[in-house]
Design a protein around this motif. Structure first.
Motif, PDB file in Angstrom:
ATOM      1  N   ARG A 156       0.798  -1.216   0.000  1.00 26.19           N
ATOM      2  CA  ARG A 156       0.000   0.000   0.000  1.00 26.19           C
ATOM      3  C   ARG A 156       0.839   1.279   0.000  1.00 26.19           C
ATOM      4  NH1 ARG A 156      -5.104  -2.062   1.381  1.00 26.19           N
ATOM      5  NH2 ARG A 156      -4.939  -4.132   2.328  1.00 26.19           N
ATOM      6  N   VAL A 157       2.150   1.153  -0.092  1.00 27.53           N
ATOM      7  CA  VAL A 157       3.034   2.320  -0.108  1.00 27.53           C
ATOM      8  C   VAL A 157       2.666   3.231  -1.277  1.00 27.53           C
ATOM      9  CG1 VAL A 157       5.411   3.097  -0.423  1.00 27.53           C
ATOM     10  CG2 VAL A 157       4.941   1.091   0.969  1.00 27.53           C
ATOM     11  N   SER A 158       2.558   4.522  -1.006  1.00 29.67           N
ATOM     12  CA  SER A 158       2.241   5.497  -2.051  1.00 29.67           C
ATOM     13  C   SER A 158       3.440   6.410  -2.300  1.00 29.67           C
ATOM     14  CB  SER A 158       1.040   6.358  -1.646  1.00 29.67           C
ATOM     15  OG  SER A 158       1.385   7.212  -0.554  1.00 29.67           O
ATOM     16  N   MET A 159       3.463   7.032  -3.469  1.00 31.83           N
ATOM     17  CA  MET A 159       4.535   7.979  -3.789  1.00 31.83           C
ATOM     18  C   MET A 159       4.465   9.197  -2.867  1.00 31.83           C
ATOM     19  SD  MET A 159       6.448   6.700  -6.179  1.00 31.83           S
ATOM     20  CE  MET A 159       7.178   7.713  -7.479  1.00 31.83           C
ATOM     21  N   ASP A 160       3.266   9.570  -2.449  1.00 39.42           N
ATOM     22  CA  ASP A 160       3.127  10.682  -1.498  1.00 39.42           C
ATOM     23  C   ASP A 160       3.843  10.356  -0.190  1.00 39.42           C
ATOM     24  OD1 ASP A 160       1.580  12.572  -2.947  1.00 39.42           O
ATOM     25  OD2 ASP A 160      -0.207  11.341  -2.656  1.00 39.42           O
ATOM     26  N   ALA A 161       3.623   9.129   0.299  1.00 40.52           N
ATOM     27  CA  ALA A 161       4.245   8.724   1.558  1.00 40.52           C
ATOM     28  C   ALA A 161       5.761   8.653   1.427  1.00 40.52           C
ATOM     29  CB  ALA A 161       3.694   7.378   2.004  1.00 40.52           C
ATOM     30  N   VAL A 162       6.238   8.162   0.281  1.00 38.14           N
ATOM     31  CA  VAL A 162       7.684   8.077   0.062  1.00 38.14           C
ATOM     32  C   VAL A 162       8.301   9.465   0.033  1.00 38.14           C
ATOM     33  CG1 VAL A 162       9.495   7.382  -1.545  1.00 38.14           C
ATOM     34  CG2 VAL A 162       7.530   5.879  -1.164  1.00 38.14           C
ATOM     35  N   ALA A 163       7.666  10.378  -0.695  1.00 34.26           N
ATOM     36  CA  ALA A 163       8.184  11.738  -0.787  1.00 34.26           C
ATOM     37  C   ALA A 163       8.243  12.399   0.585  1.00 34.26           C
ATOM     38  CB  ALA A 163       7.324  12.560  -1.743  1.00 34.26           C
ATOM     39  N   GLN A 164       7.185  12.216   1.362  1.00 29.29           N
ATOM     40  CA  GLN A 164       7.150  12.808   2.693  1.00 29.29           C
ATOM     41  C   GLN A 164       8.230  12.215   3.593  1.00 29.29           C
ATOM     42  OE1 GLN A 164       3.387  12.402   4.701  1.00 29.29           O
ATOM     43  NE2 GLN A 164       3.963  13.766   6.376  1.00 29.29           N
ATOM     44  N   GLY A 183      10.541   7.785 -12.125  1.00 27.32           N
ATOM     45  CA  GLY A 183       9.563   7.544 -13.176  1.00 27.32           C
ATOM     46  C   GLY A 183       8.205   7.086 -12.699  1.00 27.32           C
ATOM     47  N   SER A 184       8.159   6.100 -11.807  1.00 25.84           N
ATOM     48  CA  SER A 184       6.888   5.577 -11.319  1.00 25.84           C
ATOM     49  C   SER A 184       7.135   4.778 -10.049  1.00 25.84           C
ATOM     50  CB  SER A 184       6.226   4.687 -12.374  1.00 25.84           C
ATOM     51  OG  SER A 184       6.993   3.505 -12.564  1.00 25.84           O
ATOM     52  N   LYS A 185       6.043   4.410  -9.386  1.00 21.86           N
ATOM     53  CA  LYS A 185       6.171   3.587  -8.189  1.00 21.86           C
ATOM     54  C   LYS A 185       6.775   2.227  -8.532  1.00 21.86           C
ATOM     55  CE  LYS A 185       3.376   1.168  -4.722  1.00 21.86           C
ATOM     56  NZ  LYS A 185       2.011   0.965  -4.159  1.00 21.86           N
ATOM     57  N   ASN A 186       6.331   1.636  -9.656  1.00 23.54           N
ATOM     58  CA  ASN A 186       6.870   0.336 -10.042  1.00 23.54           C
ATOM     59  C   ASN A 186       8.367   0.411 -10.338  1.00 23.54           C
ATOM     60  OD1 ASN A 186       4.448  -1.008  -9.770  1.00 23.54           O
ATOM     61  ND2 ASN A 186       3.891  -0.832 -11.926  1.00 23.54           N
ATOM     62  N   ALA A 187       8.776   1.493 -11.023  1.00 21.67           N
ATOM     63  CA  ALA A 187      10.195   1.663 -11.327  1.00 21.67           C
ATOM     64  C   ALA A 187      11.002   1.867 -10.052  1.00 21.67           C
ATOM     65  CB  ALA A 187      10.383   2.851 -12.264  1.00 21.67           C
ATOM     66  N   ALA A 199      11.012  10.705   2.672  1.00 23.37           N
ATOM     67  CA  ALA A 199      12.351  10.992   2.154  1.00 23.37           C
ATOM     68  C   ALA A 199      12.698  12.479   2.196  1.00 23.37           C
ATOM     69  CB  ALA A 199      12.479  10.471   0.722  1.00 23.37           C
ATOM     70  N   GLY A 200      11.689  13.313   2.433  1.00 26.71           N
ATOM     71  CA  GLY A 200      11.941  14.742   2.502  1.00 26.71           C
ATOM     72  C   GLY A 200      12.198  15.383   1.155  1.00 26.71           C
ATOM     73  N   CYS A 201      11.464  14.921   0.144  1.00 22.11           N
ATOM     74  CA  CYS A 201      11.587  15.530  -1.187  1.00 22.11           C
ATOM     75  C   CYS A 201      10.190  15.684  -1.778  1.00 22.11           C
ATOM     76  CB  CYS A 201      12.464  14.666  -2.103  1.00 22.11           C
ATOM     77  SG  CYS A 201      11.763  13.053  -2.510  1.00 22.11           S
ATOM     78  N   SER A 202      10.108  16.391  -2.884  1.00 25.29           N
ATOM     79  CA  SER A 202       8.807  16.583  -3.514  1.00 25.29           C
ATOM     80  C   SER A 202       8.431  15.367  -4.344  1.00 25.29           C
ATOM     81  CB  SER A 202       8.838  17.817  -4.426  1.00 25.29           C
ATOM     82  OG  SER A 202       9.652  17.579  -5.556  1.00 25.29           O
ATOM     83  N   LYS A 203       7.120  15.200  -4.559  1.00 25.72           N
ATOM     84  CA  LYS A 203       6.671  14.077  -5.385  1.00 25.72           C
ATOM     85  C   LYS A 203       7.142  14.269  -6.832  1.00 25.72           C
ATOM     86  CE  LYS A 203       2.229  13.293  -6.066  1.00 25.72           C
ATOM     87  NZ  LYS A 203       0.835  12.821  -5.859  1.00 25.72           N
ATOM     88  N   GLN A 204       7.238  15.530  -7.275  1.00 34.00           N
ATOM     89  CA  GLN A 204       7.720  15.804  -8.625  1.00 34.00           C
ATOM     90  C   GLN A 204       9.161  15.327  -8.794  1.00 34.00           C
ATOM     91  OE1 GLN A 204       6.086  17.916  -6.698  1.00 34.00           O
ATOM     92  NE2 GLN A 204       4.166  18.247  -7.846  1.00 34.00           N
ATOM     93  N   THR A 205       9.987  15.570  -7.767  1.00 30.59           N
ATOM     94  CA  THR A 205      11.376  15.106  -7.801  1.00 30.59           C
ATOM     95  C   THR A 205      11.430  13.590  -7.837  1.00 30.59           C
ATOM     96  OG1 THR A 205      12.174  17.051  -6.601  1.00 30.59           O
ATOM     97  CG2 THR A 205      13.566  15.087  -6.545  1.00 30.59           C
ATOM     98  N   LEU A 206      10.549  12.972  -7.088  1.00 33.59           N
ATOM     99  CA  LEU A 206      10.495  11.513  -7.026  1.00 33.59           C
ATOM    100  C   LEU A 206      10.176  10.936  -8.402  1.00 33.59           C
ATOM    101  CD1 LEU A 206      10.890   9.629  -4.613  1.00 33.59           C
ATOM    102  CD2 LEU A 206       8.402   9.572  -4.332  1.00 33.59           C
ATOM    103  N   TYR A 207       9.165  11.481  -9.064  1.00 35.22           N
ATOM    104  CA  TYR A 207       8.796  10.999 -10.381  1.00 35.22           C
ATOM    105  C   TYR A 207       9.887  11.286 -11.407  1.00 35.22           C
ATOM    106  CZ  TYR A 207       4.012   9.619  -9.243  1.00 35.22           C
ATOM    107  OH  TYR A 207       2.911   8.963  -8.734  1.00 35.22           O
TER     108      TYR A 207
END
Length: 206
Positions: free
Chosen positions: A30-38, A52-56, A40-48
């Motif tokens: 259930r991990v989301s990119m929002d949770a990862v960004a928060q 590229g994606s959650k799967n990547a 990790a202390g970075c923006s979701k845009q930086t994460l993508y």
């Protein structure tokens, strides 16, 4: 050993992967990119932009795990026992880490609800590990250091011997082996495997 500068791309990557490892132990699939960004202390845009994606992102995490675990199996140099033992010890240490144990329990429970994610984790994790080990064993067989006999089967047999009942202990929250006991078990598993796949005496070159 030094750590990557967290302000660099490499440092941010390590911070993100550490966040994913921790979140997977807490949330499973259930991990989301929002949770990862928060985390990790970075923006979701930086994460993508970087992954590229959650799967990547999950693929990168599994790739890093495999690269570390199989670092002694990157090439075959004529030695068999030492690299296999180093691989076995590294693998056992990693699958017994608290965050990995927690993740495995969650994945096991959630796989029916997330079949695609579960297959992806298996493909990029267990299946890739099996393929890498089989490729290395095939080289050892070609060199005459092991008996030639279906490398993929040999790889699965060795992994099963290495793991023993560890995954069952994790599943039922039974105390796992101490690091010393893990090392002893790894030696026993590798030596038993090498006896089973020993080449004919006249053909041995290692």
């Amino acid at each position: 050993m030094g750590y990557p500068d967290p302000t660099t791309t490499a440092g941010r990557r390590q911070r993100v992967l550490a966040a994913v490892r921790a979140l997977m132990a807490e949330q499973g699939f259930r991990v989301s990119m929002d949770a990862v960004a928060q985390r990790a202390g970075c923006s979701k845009q930086t994460l993508y932009a970087q992954f590229g994606s959650k799967n990547a992102l999950l693929q990168d995490l599994m790739q890093e795990h495999l690269d570390i675990t199989t670092s002694r199996l990157e090439a075959f140099d004529g030695q068999v026992r030492e690299p296999l033992l180093a691989f076995a010890i590294e693998h056992l240490e990693r699958i017994s880490a608290p965050d990995v144990v927690a993740s495995i329990r969650l994945f096991s429970a959630e796989s029916p609800q997330f079949p695609e994610e579960a297959r992806s984790i298996w493909r990029d994790g267990g299946e890739s590990l099996l393929a890498r080990l089989a490729a290395w064993l095939s080289l050892a067989m070609d060199a005459g250091c092991l008996r030639r006999d279906q490398p993929h089967v040999a790889a699965e047999i060795l992994l099963s011997m290495m793991l023993g009942m560890d995954l069952e202990r994790q599943r039922f929250s039974v105390p796992q082996r101490t690091p010393e006991a893990q090392h002893t078990w790894a030696e026993l598993a590798v030596d038993t495997f090498l006896r089973a796949y020993a080449p004919p005496p006249r053909a041995a070159h290692c």
